[in-house]
Design an enzyme around this catalytic site. Structure first.
Site, mmCIF file in Angstrom:
data_model
loop_
_atom_site.group_PDB
_atom_site.id
_atom_site.type_symbol
_atom_site.label_atom_id
_atom_site.label_comp_id
_atom_site.label_asym_id
_atom_site.label_seq_id
_atom_site.Cartn_x
_atom_site.Cartn_y
_atom_site.Cartn_z
ATOM 1 N N GLY A 265 0.825 -1.201 0.000
ATOM 2 C CA GLY A 265 0.000 0.000 0.000
ATOM 3 C C GLY A 265 0.857 1.248 0.000
ATOM 4 C CB ALA A 266 2.052 3.613 1.598
ATOM 5 C CG MET A 267 8.599 1.682 2.152
ATOM 6 S SD MET A 267 8.417 0.407 3.436
ATOM 7 C CE MET A 267 9.810 0.813 4.474
ATOM 8 C CG ASN A 269 10.947 4.376 1.849
ATOM 9 O OD1 ASN A 269 11.344 3.262 2.103
ATOM 10 N ND2 ASN A 269 10.084 4.631 0.871
ATOM 11 C CG HIS A 301 0.180 2.710 8.808
ATOM 12 N ND1 HIS A 301 -0.180 1.836 9.815
ATOM 13 C CD2 HIS A 301 1.297 2.183 8.243
ATOM 14 C CE1 HIS A 301 0.684 0.837 9.850
ATOM 15 N NE2 HIS A 301 1.595 1.018 8.901
ATOM 16 C CD GLU A 302 2.936 3.598 5.216
ATOM 17 O OE1 GLU A 302 4.070 3.438 5.691
ATOM 18 O OE2 GLU A 302 2.149 2.648 5.046
ATOM 19 C CG HIS A 305 5.569 3.258 10.049
ATOM 20 N ND1 HIS A 305 5.823 2.336 11.046
ATOM 21 C CD2 HIS A 305 4.794 2.614 9.131
ATOM 22 C CE1 HIS A 305 5.228 1.194 10.744
ATOM 23 N NE2 HIS A 305 4.597 1.327 9.592
#
Length: 869
Positions: A265-267, A269, A301-302, A305
């Protein structure tokens, strides 16, 4: 392709790295025929480690040179293996330089550095960085990165990497470069790079300490008008994280890039989040309300993180839920605060009980902290994410909001800049609360879904009501015996007048295999409301009567349990209909009456009413079956929908009319979304008994809609109504309008492939033959193959077994192209034990056929071998 190794990695074998990397300097030069990567690593031996040889991970790399402290090594001083660069003798501290050549344009695995359309991009979690350069590719090696990216200026005017830009300029032959520096040490899985010709949408956020942060979203130019909502979500996420968790952003820039070809879905980084386009792009006429809500959750969410995953990261991949479970919990809190806590809880639990409980009961069952794996990509699971979030939620429930916040503050304070474990997280909660949570940690180490059996007894003479609890947990692969869990059970007692009884505590902590609660001074037998808010990820078994469930639907003050009572009653009706309509008549009439009461209720908001009107999905009904009769489940559920639509048509048409309006411009508030959801839920139910009134409404809505929500809901209702001519006409109109928009076209694919009324394997083959379908694109694969095999149960599980052969064919084909996607597609076949003997054998035949494939990837091999065990 070399044959995949079947080596198993075990948590018990964890050892700290023999060498550490303090600083990384990368110079990545991008060309149309490949990429040249110059890496310079400042390395040192780790403490007392006595290993004088260096093993660096690497896959599909062409090594051009390797040097230590400026001296190029001769070919006899190192060796290149299939997956490693080995140097037998290295100093205590040294600078290692490697030059490698890679082929991003040919990388269809979408791991490491690859091309999506005309854009270079990366995906390094979990083990993709080793496909860029030789490195210690493990999360407990954290280094400070400086990255220089060079490319043709006309083709790739935008060059991005982690951190803040520190230099830029012209290079030879029409090329240019940008150098980025990330001051925060990070594992290589958080490395990111993007190069392309992209539109920039920018904004700014002022942190709680007054720092100004540039916010940037980069997208294809054709998507320039789809960025506003994601930017708004990002700013709200940043503000919420400051207010609720005290976490302030730490860099000068936060960037998001939308990519069409992406496995996930996404990352997250560091400073440069890379998103699947479907999870970030939106405008009202091209994205549904569900897509907006998904974007809000994933952007949050990302971003979250940045602390729970980046500043504090995992020591090893067995600790994956340390970052994912905690962050899923945080994004769920955020979404609940942005919308409705009750509705958000229902959505989360529905996913958990339908899919994660099935995972717990299948061959891939594993603890939240797994003990072993063959391929780590297979453990990005609902157990790690969703059940992991439930474990954190239970800690929040047990400790209370204030103490949990103190525990999270202590966790970040203790471990900032470190790679740690779930034990470290729980230890911070213990220190903040003064509580012993050693038993609670079994949630991390024991697999399976616990079962809590509840019995009650009422002594009218003494006015005493007793609840008895007994917990157990089924055997799972490798774990036959389970110790008792520490289970928070939120509960209430409801008197026969519908009022709540006063009890000493609404939270019971079940820690033993058996326990009881005694309530004195109870004038009549109450109805227990158990596991309120779904306070623990368990199955509760209590013998509610039909009357009890109807009573809870009307009187329970807990939103989740009120909804759940309706789901349980619907489950009973479906099971009764599977036996015979005559046997089901009494409970069916009661259920219709309950629905009628709901439709006229004034104490249920629109969002909650929409949830309560939705029947359990076929997936959930299958999961609830000891042996699933797919056809009987499908026909019984459809019969129930039809009876409801017939009996309640006047009320449904009235409710539709009250909630139907066209706003210009469209309102994206939660209240407006709830109103659309309720209206479209009614339209979907009316499609089960499609008369002229339904047809008029559906066609009018489809033609007049100014939001994708209303347009797609009308299209879906027509496709699922069985009115083939009208459905075909709407599908053609929709396709002609949206054929050039990938995200919308994926919905068009999915609504057909998932419909038992509309699609069979011939339909799926036709969709896959279309020029817009690409087997190399994960979103397209999920929207056709995934939708058919996971949602169109009655067609996938057809008696002939051709559905199983079709899925096996796709897995075998994709295994050579993208093993991650291939292994995830396999899930329906792994559930073979749920079905009758004939279907079991047909599913097993296809699993064996996949297993016999030459050079099968580790990703697929692990899933198949566990399924066949």
């Amino acid at each position: 392709m070399r044959e995949a190794s079947s080596n198993i990695v075990y948590l018990k074998d964890y050892a700290a790295p023999s060498y550490l990397i303090d600083k990384v300097n990368l110079d990545i030069r991008l060309f149309e025929e490949g990429a040249e990567v110059h890496s310079r690593l400042a390395m040192r031996r780790n403490g007392d480690a006595n290993d004088h040889s260096l093993h660096l991970n690497g896959e599909d790399l062409s090594l051009r040179s390797v040097s230590i402290n400026g001296r190029q090594l001769g070919e006899n001083e190192y060796r290149v293996e299939d997956d490693a660069l080995v140097i037998d003798e290295v100093p205590e501290a040294f600078e290692l330089e490697c030059v490698t050549w890679i082929l991003p344009q040919e990388n269809r695995r979408l791991e490491g550095l690859y091309k999506s359309s005309s854009m270079f991009c990366t995906q390094c979690e979990a083990e993709g960085f080793r496909r860029i350069t030789y490195y210690l590719d493990r999360p407990d090696v954290m280094a400070e990165f400086t990255t220089r990216v060079e490319a043709d200026k006309q083709r790739y005017p935008v060059l991005l990497s982690n951190g803040n830009p520190v230099a830029s300029g012209e290079a030879s032959e029409g090329r240019h470069f940008v150098t980025w520096h990330d001051p925060f040490p990070k594992p290589c899985y958080l490395f990111a790079l993007v190069a392309g010709d992209l539109h920039l949408q920018s904004d700014q956020f002022v942190t709680c300490s007054g720092r100004k942060v540039d916010l940037r979203i980069y997208v294809d130019h054709k998507n320039a008008d789809k960025c506003d909502y994601a930017l708004d979500c990002l700013k709200r996420s940043m503000k919420w994280d400051e207010e609720v968790y005290g976490r302030e952003y730490d860099l000068d820039i936060f960037m998001i890039v939308a990519v069409d070809d992406f496995n996930m879905g996404a990352m997250e980084n560091k400073g440069l989040n890379i998103f699947n386009s479907s999870c970030v792009l939106a405008k009202p006429d091209a994205a549904t309300d569900a897509a907006y809500q998904r974007i809000e959750a994933i952007v949050a969410h990302e971003y979250f993180h940045n602390w729970s995953g980046n500043r504090v990261t995992c020591r090893d991949w067995f600790q994956l839920s340390l970052k994912e479970g905690f962050t899923v919990f945080r994004d769920a809190q955020f979404s609940a605060d942005m919308s409705s806590a009750g509705v958000k809880r229902i959505d989360d639990v529905n996913l958990l009980r339908t899919a994660q409980f099935a995972e717990d009961a299948g061959p891939m069952a594993h603890p939240v902290r797994p003990a072993s794996y063959m391929e780590i990509s297979n453990f990005y699971t609902l157990t790690v994410y969703e059940k992991g979030a439930e474990v954190v939620r239970m800690l929040h429930t047990l400790l209370g909001e204030q103490v949990f916040r103190q525990g999270s503050d202590l966790y970040f304070e203790r471990h900032d800049g470190q790679a740690v474990t779930t034990d470290d997280f729980v230890a911070a909660m213990e220190a903040a609360s003064g509580r012993d949570l050693s038993q609670f940690k079994r949630w991390y180490t024991q697999a399976g879904t616990p079962v809590v059996d509840v019995y009650d007894d009422y002594d009218a003479t003494a006015g005493r009501y007793t609840l008895r609890f007994r917990q157990s947990c089924p055997a799972t692969p490798g774990q036959s015996n389970k110790e008792p869990f520490h289970i928070p059970v939120a509960l209430g007692l409801i008197g026969r007048d519908g009022g709540e009884l006063e009890i000493e505590s609404s939270m019971f902590e079940l820690r033993d295999a058996e326990a009881q609660l005694v309530f004195e001074g109870v004038s009549s037998k109450p109805v227990p409301s158990l596991l309120r808010g779904f306070s623990a990820p368990v199955r509760v078994r209590y013998q509610y009567s039909d009357e009890d469930l109807l009573f809870l639907m009307q009187h329970d003050q807990d939103d989740f349990n009120r909804w759940d009572a309706g789901q349980n009653l619907a489950l009973r009706v479906v099971r009764a209909l599977m036996k015979s309509e005559q046997d089901a008549e009494q409970v069916l009439l009661a259920f219709i009456k309950a629905y009628k009461n709901l439709l006229s209720s004034h104490d249920v908001d629109k969002a909650m009413l929409c949830k309560m009107l939705m029947l359990p999905s076929e997936s959930y009904l299958i999961e609830q079956s000891e042996q699933a009769d797919v056809e009987a489940i499908h026909h019984a559920r459809e019969a129930l929908r039809k009876r409801l639509a017939e009996a309640l048509e006047p009320e449904l048409l009235s409710l539709y009319g009250v909630n139907h309006c066209i706003q210009n411009p469209p309102d994206l508030s939660f209240a407006a979304m709830s109103q659309r959801a309720l209206k479209n839920g009614v339209l979907s139910l009316l499609a089960a008994h499609p008369g002229q009134a339904f047809l008029d409404l559906a066609i009018a809505q489809f033609e007049q809609a100014n939001t994708m929500t209303d347009s797609f809901a009308a299209l879906s209702a027509l496709v699922n109504s069985g009115m083939r001519t009208e459905a075909e006409s709407a599908l053609n109109d929709f396709y002609q309008r949206w054929r050039h928009d990938n995200q919308v076209l994926e919905q068009w694919f999915s609504v057909q492939a998932s419909s038992a009324t509309y699609a069979d394997l011939h339909t799926v083959a036709r969709l896959m033959a279309m020029p817009e379908f690409e087997l190399s694109n994960p979103n397209k694969v999920r929207s056709v193959i995934g939708a058919f095999c996971n949602q169109n149960h009655v067609r996938f599980h057809v008696d002939s077994g051709e559905g199983y052969r079709f899925l096996a064919d796709q897995v075998i084909c994709l295994d050579d192209m993208n093993p991650q996607i291939a292994s995830r597609l396999l899930t329906p076949l792994t559930r073979w034990r749920k079905f009758d003997a004939a279907r079991q054998e047909k599913m097993l035949q296809q699993l064996r056929r996949i297993h016999a494939k030459e050079n099968l990837s580790k990703d697929v091999r692990e899933v198949v071998e566990k399924s066949l065990a």
